[in-house]
Motif scaffolding. Structure first.
Motif: not given
Length: 159
Positions: A28-48
């Motif tokens: 679960i934490w690996l998925i969370t970290i991957a989402l955090f990295v994708l947030t920076f790369i694709f400039e998603f909302s930080y709410w996710y």
């Protein structure tokens, strides 16, 4: 109403369940970290990312630190001549009676986490389903398996 069973599973079950839950939470934490990295790369909302971190923290606290001890407190079993009485559950308490005459075979099983703490589980198979008494000391699991097997034997005269 019938009295609850008296036998408990081994206290080291808590440690084994915590390790198993920590491994699952690691995913679960690996998925969370991957989402955090994708947030920076694709400039998603930080709410996710904030939601994923919150969910990860809550599930980690719940499944690693709270539930294993509650699970252990509720697990009980007792073996009688005619039946096996198993009780488990946290919110919904399940009480199961397995008639000895219905037992087809009894197994012990041990994964790497249980082996680390010298624990084993006893599986009781009937025609309908399989019941498990988890995380007993290896010696206790072997003795219980042999005892259930002996009690479940049916003489030809009884059939």
């Amino acid at each position: 109403m019938r009295q609850p069973p008296v036998n408990r599973i081994a206290p080291d079950a808590i440690k084994a369940w915590k390790i198993a839950a920590a491994i699952a939470e690691g995913v679960i934490w690996l998925i969370t970290i991957a989402l955090f990295v994708l947030t920076f790369i694709f400039e998603f909302s930080y709410w996710y990312t904030a939601g994923a971190v919150l969910i990860s923290v809550i599930t980690t606290v719940l499944f690693v630190f709270i539930l294993p001890k509650l699970h252990w407190k509720r697990w009980r079993y007792e073996v009688f001549e005619q039946e096996i009485y198993i009780q488990h559950g946290i919110l919904i308490v399940s009480r199961t009676l397995v008639p000895m005459i219905r037992v087809q075979h009894v197994d012990t099983k041990q994964g790497p986490i249980l082996k680390k703490y010298s624990l084993a589980s006893v599986e009781i198979s009937t025609a309908a389903t399989t019941h498990e008494i988890p995380a007993l000391l290896e010696e206790d699991a072997s003795e219980l398996r042999d005892r259930i097997s002996a009690l479940a034997r049916v003489d030809e005269d009884d059939v």
